[in-house]
Structures are given as C-alpha cells and as structure tokens.
Design an enzyme around this catalytic site. Structure first.
Site, PDB file in Angstrom:
ATOM      1  CG  ASP A   1      -1.212  17.950 -13.904  1.00  0.00           C
ATOM      2  OD1 ASP A   1      -0.587  18.807 -14.561  1.00  0.00           O
ATOM      3  OD2 ASP A   1      -1.796  18.209 -12.841  1.00  0.00           O
TER       4      ASP A   1
ATOM      5  CG  LEU B   1       0.906  17.275   4.370  1.00  0.00           C
ATOM      6  CD1 LEU B   1       0.719  15.808   4.024  1.00  0.00           C
ATOM      7  CD2 LEU B   1       2.277  17.486   4.991  1.00  0.00           C
TER       8      LEU B   1
HETATM    9  N1  LIG Z   1       1.132  11.338   0.196  1.00  0.00           N
HETATM   10  C1  LIG Z   1       1.553  12.580   0.415  1.00  0.00           C
HETATM   11  N2  LIG Z   1       2.445  12.824   1.409  1.00  0.00           N
HETATM   12  C2  LIG Z   1       2.892  14.094   1.637  1.00  0.00           C
HETATM   13  N3  LIG Z   1       2.514  15.170   0.930  1.00  0.00           N
HETATM   14  C3  LIG Z   1       1.635  14.987  -0.076  1.00  0.00           C
HETATM   15  C4  LIG Z   1       1.102  13.690  -0.386  1.00  0.00           C
HETATM   16  N4  LIG Z   1       0.267  13.819  -1.444  1.00  0.00           N
HETATM   17  C5  LIG Z   1       0.266  15.122  -1.774  1.00  0.00           C
HETATM   18  N5  LIG Z   1       1.080  15.845  -0.967  1.00  0.00           N
HETATM   19  C6  LIG Z   1       1.332  17.311  -1.011  1.00  0.00           C
HETATM   20  O1  LIG Z   1       0.168  17.987  -1.466  1.00  0.00           O
HETATM   21  C7  LIG Z   1       0.445  18.659  -2.711  1.00  0.00           C
HETATM   22  C8  LIG Z   1      -0.805  18.633  -3.580  1.00  0.00           C
HETATM   23  O2  LIG Z   1      -1.138  17.280  -3.825  1.00  0.00           O
HETATM   24  P1  LIG Z   1      -1.859  16.818  -5.162  1.00  0.00           P
HETATM   25  O3  LIG Z   1      -1.037  17.254  -6.336  1.00  0.00           O
HETATM   26  O4  LIG Z   1      -2.163  15.377  -5.068  1.00  0.00           O
HETATM   27  O5  LIG Z   1      -3.208  17.693  -5.069  1.00  0.00           O
HETATM   28  P2  LIG Z   1      -4.098  18.297  -6.241  1.00  0.00           P
HETATM   29  O6  LIG Z   1      -5.192  19.053  -5.585  1.00  0.00           O
HETATM   30  O7  LIG Z   1      -4.524  17.204  -7.159  1.00  0.00           O
HETATM   31  O8  LIG Z   1      -3.083  19.276  -6.947  1.00  0.00           O
HETATM   32  P3  LIG Z   1      -3.012  19.788  -8.476  1.00  0.00           P
HETATM   33  O9  LIG Z   1      -3.813  21.028  -8.545  1.00  0.00           O
HETATM   34  O10 LIG Z   1      -1.554  20.029  -8.661  1.00  0.00           O
HETATM   35  O11 LIG Z   1      -3.520  18.686  -9.351  1.00  0.00           O
HETATM   36  C9  LIG Z   1       1.662  17.947  -3.292  1.00  0.00           C
HETATM   37  O12 LIG Z   1       2.408  18.767  -4.148  1.00  0.00           O
HETATM   38  C10 LIG Z   1       2.436  17.610  -2.022  1.00  0.00           C
HETATM   39  O13 LIG Z   1       3.182  18.727  -1.586  1.00  0.00           O
END
Ligand SMILES: Nc1ncnc2c1ncn2[C@@H]1O[C@H](COP(=O)(O)OP(=O)(O)OP(=O)(O)O)[C@@H](O)[C@H]1O
Length: 369
Positions: free
Chosen positions: A127, A15
C-alpha cells in the site's frame, strides 16, 4: 477524540486518520516523551497484528519507527511507536507542490531504500503512497503503515509465495501496480511499480489518473489508464524511463536489482544537476505586492542559491520566494515559483533566453542550483 484511557499515555492531538485507525500524538508518562499511538477502529479483520509483526522486524532499522508498546483498550487494539514527521503528501500540499527536482530525487532515493529494507525482511508493503512516507525537518524519510504487508518468502525454507490470480484488490488505486488491478498476487515488483508512480507524482505534481483539477477516477478507469500509459508520460528523464521499463519487465519471483535502480536515480540526479535552471531570488515580497513595490524590491534583490533553501527547501514557507533570472537589464522572467506543471515551460523559456543572449547564459551558469 477516540475513547482511550491509559495510565501511561495521555492523548494529545490527532496526527492522521486512515481507513483502519486513528493516529494520535501522545505523552508517554513513563519516559516523559511524545510518541505516536495508532488506535485501530473496531473491525472484523484486524490489521494491527501484521503492523506489530512487521514493526518487530524493522524497528531499529534506519527509516522505520521504533516499536514502543502495544496492547488492547476495551475492544480496540493499539500500537505505540516513535513520533515521526509530517507525511510526504501533506508536506507537498503545504508547499504547493513546489520543490526542486534534486530534492525530490534525494527523497526518492530514501523512499526506495526503505522498500529495499522491507523486502530484505521478506515483507511486501502493498500500500505504498506518499501518505506512508513521513518526513522530518532534515528531510529524513521514514516508512509507516504495515497493516497490509504480506510475507512473500518463508525465511527458513526460502520459498517464495506462489503466483496466483483472481485476487481481491489490496492497496490504493492511484498508486497500485497494474497487476494488482488485474488481480495478480503481488510480489516485490509491485511495490517498485508503486514507487514509480509516487516518484512521478512528486516530480510532476500529478499522475495521468490524478489530474491537478482534483478529478477522481474510479478503480476501473485508473486500471484502463495504467494499461496504456507510456513511460514517457510519467518521466522526462531517460534514466527514470529506464527505471520504469526495468520494473515493468520483472518476473513474479525475480529479485530486483536495487543497486541498478539506485544508480538510475543517481544518474537522473546527475542529469538534473548538470541541466538545472532553478534560480531563486529571495526578496521578501509577496505575490500580492503592487508592481511598484515589486520593482523597488527587485532593484535590490539578491539572486542567490540560498544555502538554507538548498538544504531544506521542503521546510521553508515559500510564500515569499520569487523565481527570477536577471538578464543584462535585470529583467525578471517569472514573478512566482512555477508550479511543477509549468516548470518544464519555465526551463524552456530560460534555455531559449540563454541561447539567444550570452549574458543570460553566463548568469545561468553561475546560478545553477
Ligand atoms: N509514527 C508516526 N508519527 C507521526 N505521524 C504518524 C505516525 N504514524 C502515522 N502517522 C500519521 O497518521 C497518518 C495515518 O497513518 P497510517 O497510514 O498508519 O494509518 P491507517 O489507518 O493505516 O491509514 P490508511 O487508511 O492509509 O492505511 C499518516 O499518514 C501520518 O500522517
């Protein structure tokens, strides 16, 4: 695909991928439903504990994912939560940044509500960016990604974290507050400043430090540009300018007056409703259609305030939608929906036409969305 085996979950599609992990759609065999699993990349400092901590507090609150499960597979930590919609950034990209201002402000109200809820649980997000807001087909907005959150208040003693400086940068440069660039400890005011940048980006399709031509500035340049940005460079609505000025005036520990902020957005919404000139003609023609075909189509086009579009214009494919205003001869003012950057000019053209021609004015009055 990441190496992840589980008796309970079967990974489906990726995703999203961030700096700290990958998020997959997965089948939860126990409940026979699809869920989202965030699997953390192996790294020295884990963020998933904070993510789980915050999810435990906000799970069940409106506009936040439900925490379903968490655990470890090998050296990788994972967290399972409810499957939500597409992120606001992607959604806006996919409709080419074209969306009516009222809908953006409606979404803005929800984004602000999520920040208020998080602050009421004594967490800062730190963030905030459009990628952290997920939106479903009913335009319901959820906030995700709590890995960089920080507790700003000891909830038993009600003591606020102290003001400090020389802090390392935490967040995303494009949406971070100026004080974050300056190394000042973040507090509630910083999340709200990020919200202002998000709202400005959604309304205008750009920020002074994120130009439409995809130029990327480094953190130092962005900081410099934020130092000198005037509120009117971000917002054309006086209520939103007031919003930004208020947020920038907040002291470190000050509890923001969220109600006042909601009222300012509602005021902007009201101003927009009473001056909006977005008139949509749905005629099924594509942009590449020959002018002859277009002319034929135009003669039977319907100038509509399409109720489906009004309710859910984020979700529609906008490829086949033309923007037009019919003057007395049925002249089309604009062949395509304007990009946001052209919307102001488009409105000005319409207002001018309306001022000069009472018939145009009449049409506008009855077609205002
Ligand atoms: N519960 C969810 N349902 C559907 N898609 C999701 C969900 N959680 C996250 N995503 C998808 O995954 C992407 C990345 O999620 P997230 O920001 O939590 O990850 P991260 O690795 O912490 O990213 P970042 O580097 O931005 O901190 C989101 O932008 C979204 O598109």
């Amino acid at each position: 695909m990441v190496d992840f085996k589980s008796d309970r979950y079967t990974l489906d599609t990726l995703l999203g991928e961030g700096n700290f992990g990958s998020v997959y759609k997965a089948l939860d065999k126990k409940t026979d439903t699809f869920v989202a699993i965030k699997i953390e990349k192996s790294q020295k400092i884990s963020q998933i504990d904070m993510e789980i901590d915050v999810l435990q507090h906000v799970s069940g609150e409106e506009g936040f994912p439900k925490l379903i499960d968490f655990g470890k597979y090998g050296d990788k930590s994972y967290v399972v939560m409810s499957l939500l919609g597409q992120n606001l950034h992607k959604k806006f990209q996919s409709i080419r940044k074209i969306i009516n201002v009222e809908t953006v402000l409606d979404i803005g109200l929800q984004c602000l509500q999520r920040i208020k809820t998080l602050h009421e649980c004594y967490y800062l997000h730190r963030d905030l960016k459009p990628q952290q807001y997920l939106i479903d087909d009913d335009l319901h907005v959820c906030l995700v990604d709590f890995g960089l959150c920080k507790k700003f208040m000891n909830s038993k003693l009600m003591i606020h974290i102290p003001y400090t400086d020389n802090r390392p940068f935490v967040g995303t440069a494009n949406y971070a507050s100026l004080n974050t660039h300056l190394g000042i400890q973040q507090s509630r005011r910083d999340d709200l400043e990020s919200f202002c940048y998000i709202l400005s980006y959604l309304l205008n399709g750009q920020l002074p430090w994120i130009p439409v031509d995809k130029t990327k500035y480094d953190e130092k340049t962005i900081k410099k540009m934020k130092t000198s940005v005037a509120p009117s460079n971000l917002f054309s609505s006086s209520s939103l300018v007031q919003f930004f000025v208020y947020v920038k005036s907040l002291s470190f520990e000050k509890v923001p007056d969220y109600q006042y902020l909601f009222e300012l957005i509602n005021q902007a919404l009201f101003e927009e409703k009473s001056s909006s000139m977005s008139i949509f003609t749905v005629d099924g023609s594509t942009n590449s259609r020959s002018s002859k075909k277009l002319k034929k189509k135009r003669s039977r086009k319907r100038t509509v305030v399409n109720s489906k579009f009004k309710r859910s214009n984020l979700c529609r494919s906008l490829d086949n939608i033309n923007v037009s205003v019919n003057d007395s001869d049925g002249t089309m003012v604009c062949d395509q929906l304007p990009e946001f950057k052209d919307r102001k000019a488009f409105k000005e053209t319409l207002l001018k036409a309306a001022a000069e021609n009472p018939l145009v004015q009449e049409k506008l009055n009855c077609c205002v969305m």
